[in-house]
Design an enzyme around this catalytic site. Structure first.
Site, short mmCIF file in Angstrom:
data_model
loop_
_atom_site.label_atom_id
_atom_site.label_comp_id
_atom_site.label_asym_id
_atom_site.label_seq_id
_atom_site.Cartn_x
_atom_site.Cartn_y
_atom_site.Cartn_z
N ASP A 244 -3.29 4.73 2.67
CA ASP A 244 -3.61 5.21 4.02
C ASP A 244 -3.19 6.67 4.12
O ASP A 244 -2.03 7.00 3.88
CB ASP A 244 -2.83 4.41 5.09
CG ASP A 244 -3.31 2.97 5.21
OD1 ASP A 244 -4.39 2.67 4.68
OD2 ASP A 244 -2.60 2.17 5.83
N ASP B 253 0.85 -1.20 0.00
CA ASP B 253 0.00 0.00 0.00
C ASP B 253 0.88 1.25 0.00
O ASP B 253 2.11 1.15 -0.02
CB ASP B 253 -0.93 -0.02 1.23
CG ASP B 253 -0.17 0.18 2.53
OD1 ASP B 253 1.08 0.21 2.51
OD2 ASP B 253 -0.84 0.29 3.57
N ASP C 287 1.41 4.70 2.24
CA ASP C 287 1.07 5.37 3.49
C ASP C 287 1.56 6.80 3.43
O ASP C 287 2.75 7.03 3.16
CB ASP C 287 1.76 4.65 4.67
CG ASP C 287 1.49 3.14 4.67
OD1 ASP C 287 0.36 2.75 4.94
OD2 ASP C 287 2.44 2.37 4.37
P1 DGT Z 1 4.12 -2.63 3.07
O1 DGT Z 1 2.99 -1.66 2.98
O2 DGT Z 1 3.69 -4.04 2.93
O3 DGT Z 1 5.24 -2.29 2.17
O4 DGT Z 1 4.75 -2.54 4.54
P2 DGT Z 1 4.63 -1.36 5.57
O5 DGT Z 1 5.78 -1.44 6.49
O6 DGT Z 1 4.39 -0.07 4.88
O7 DGT Z 1 3.38 -1.78 6.44
P3 DGT Z 1 1.97 -1.08 6.58
O8 DGT Z 1 1.61 -0.32 5.39
O9 DGT Z 1 1.02 -2.13 7.05
O10 DGT Z 1 2.13 -0.08 7.80
C1 DGT Z 1 3.08 0.97 7.79
C2 DGT Z 1 3.55 1.26 9.17
O11 DGT Z 1 2.56 1.95 9.87
C3 DGT Z 1 3.82 -0.01 9.95
O12 DGT Z 1 5.16 -0.12 10.20
C4 DGT Z 1 3.11 0.13 11.24
C5 DGT Z 1 2.33 1.39 11.12
N1 DGT Z 1 0.89 1.17 11.26
C6 DGT Z 1 0.05 0.58 10.40
N2 DGT Z 1 -1.19 0.58 10.86
C7 DGT Z 1 -1.14 1.19 12.06
C8 DGT Z 1 -2.08 1.52 13.06
O13 DGT Z 1 -3.25 1.28 12.94
N3 DGT Z 1 -1.60 2.17 14.16
C9 DGT Z 1 -0.30 2.49 14.32
N4 DGT Z 1 0.10 3.11 15.40
N5 DGT Z 1 0.61 2.20 13.40
C10 DGT Z 1 0.20 1.56 12.31
MG MG Z 2 2.69 0.32 3.70
#
Ligand code: DGT
Ligand code: MG
Length: 377
Positions: A299, A209, A211
């Site tokens: 997001d 996704d 962010d």
């Molecule tokens: P991806 O999208 O698969 O490349 O991996 P990420 O690391 O971007 O993971 P993602 O998009 O699920 O979430 C981005 C970061 O934001 C993750 O390290 C933790 C944080 N995060 C996600 N959802 C929430 C939430 O609901 N609350 C808080 N405090 N942090 C969140």
């Molecule tokens: Mg992400």
């Protein structure tokens, strides 16, 4: 034991936030196996799944930090978090080139179906199990039985845009969305910032996704911003689906609860956010289908300037890095840390500690600064 480990300049720490975990590391053949074992534990083992999954994840994180390829089992047999089971898996891979346990999982139909279903936006492992036990095996089965299965709105979009949402998002996509958001913010509230966070912020070239963390130098200027932004993007026809939450409340348009810096214990924060599925224009190279756009998970998170550093740290991730950082802060420093701020609980009443950037947060926690590219645990 420690001297063997120091010899290879690996920091054998209790918490992942105390060491560097780069994106590109030397032990992919092991960590890929652990990722499968972790998924399998959380999908299939309903009773002890969480703790087993965590054990594999922590072993995997240790290997990601290890500064060279592991070629002998005795190199890592004393590393904290590489337990007996993990050592067995590593031994198998070293001796045979593969792990039989992992091979068994890969050839298990149920694993693949649960993996497929949890790839549907809005579907977690327990829903996936339910669908599996009802005899469903494909996303088409779910689509065909949407009524009977009583799919929620997320799941309906999840099935409809399954292929798009499961195709990796790349950096050009992320930049395109960021540009669009910045253009619209300029029209609503000039001088806003909109930073790409999440995996892209840690140097990943693709992710699941996009962010985007939005703020403004003046504390009050972000109030009401999310609904205005989402309304504009909706009017432009960019939004396929939106789920807004302002503070703790999931809201419909215009209902506001002011976001305060709260000491929530939950992993979810209370920042204003919109989980959306957006239409993103395809790049010139994507000419493989008739659609001129592709659906992407986006997001949008809004944070006031006083909470910015904490929200940034929280949303850059990775999830495991944050988990370890928060656990470290609480266990070792009696500091409660979340995406809104940090509070020193050694004092009564607990005292808020302010920070204007990530470095100040690490400093307050008596930790060496870990660069974003090294938070890929
Ligand atoms: P991806 O999208 O698969 O490349 O991996 P990420 O690391 O971007 O993971 P993602 O998009 O699920 O979430 C981005 C970061 O934001 C993750 O390290 C933790 C944080 N995060 C996600 N959802 C929430 C939430 O609901 N609350 C808080 N405090 N942090 C969140
Ligand atoms: Mg992400």
């Amino acid at each position: 034991a420690r001297s063997d480990i120091d010899h290879f300049s690996y920091q054998d720490t209790k918490y992942e936030c105390q060491r560097r975990t780069p994106l590109n590391h030397h032990n992919k053949k092991f960590t890929e196996a652990f990722e499968i074992l972790e998924k399998h534990a959380s999908y299939i083992d309903r009773e002890h799944g969480e703790s087993r999954a965590l054990a594999f994840r922590k072993a995997s994180c240790a290997l990601k930090s290890y500064p060279r390829e592991i070629t002998r089992i005795d190199e890592i047999s004393k590393i904290t978090h590489v337990g007996e089971h993990s050592l067995r898996v590593i031994t198998d891979i070293l001796e045979n080139g593969y792990s039989e346990e992992v091979q068994d999982i890969i050839s298990c139909e149920m694993f693949h179906v649960i993996e497929l279903f949890t790839g549907i936006y809005g579907c977690g492992p327990s829903t996936a199990h339910k669908w599996y036990s009802l005899g469903h095996r494909t996303t088409q089965d779910i689509k065909d039985n949407a009524e009977i299965l009583n799919l929620n709105v997320q799941q309906k979009y999840g099935v409809e845009f399954y292929d798009d949402l499961n195709a990796p998002v790349d950096m050009p996509d992320a930049l395109r969305i960021q540009r669009l958001v910045v253009e619209q913010l300029d029209l609503i509230q000039p001088s806003c910032s909109a930073e790409i966070v999440g995996g892209f912020g840690r140097g990943k070239q693709c992710g699941h996704d996009i962010d985007i963390l939005i703020s403004h130098p003046e504390e009050d200027k972000v109030e009401g911003l999310l609904v205005k932004l989402v309304n504009r993007l909706t009017t432009l026809g960019c939004m396929l689906h939106t789920a807004l939450s302002v503070g703790k409340n999931v809201v419909r348009k215009e209902t506001f609860v002011k976001t305060k810096a709260t000491q929530t214990r939950s992993t979810m924060d209370n920042l204003d956010r919109c989980f959306a599925i957006m239409k993103v224009e395809k790049s010139a190279t994507d000419n493989d289908s008739c659609n001129s756009w592709i659906a992407r998970r986006v997001d949008l998170i809004i944070t006031p300037s006083s909470q910015y550093a904490f929200s940034l740290l929280g949303w850059i991730g990775s999830k495991q890095f944050n988990r370890s950082l928060r656990l470290y802060a609480w266990k070792e420093m009696k500091i409660h840390l979340n995406s809104h701020g940090m509070w020193d609980h050694k004092l009564t009443p607990p005292k808020r500690i302010l920070a204007t950037d990530e470095e100040e947060i690490f400093k307050a926690l008596h930790l060496d600064f870990v660069e974003r590219k090294d938070r890929n645990c």
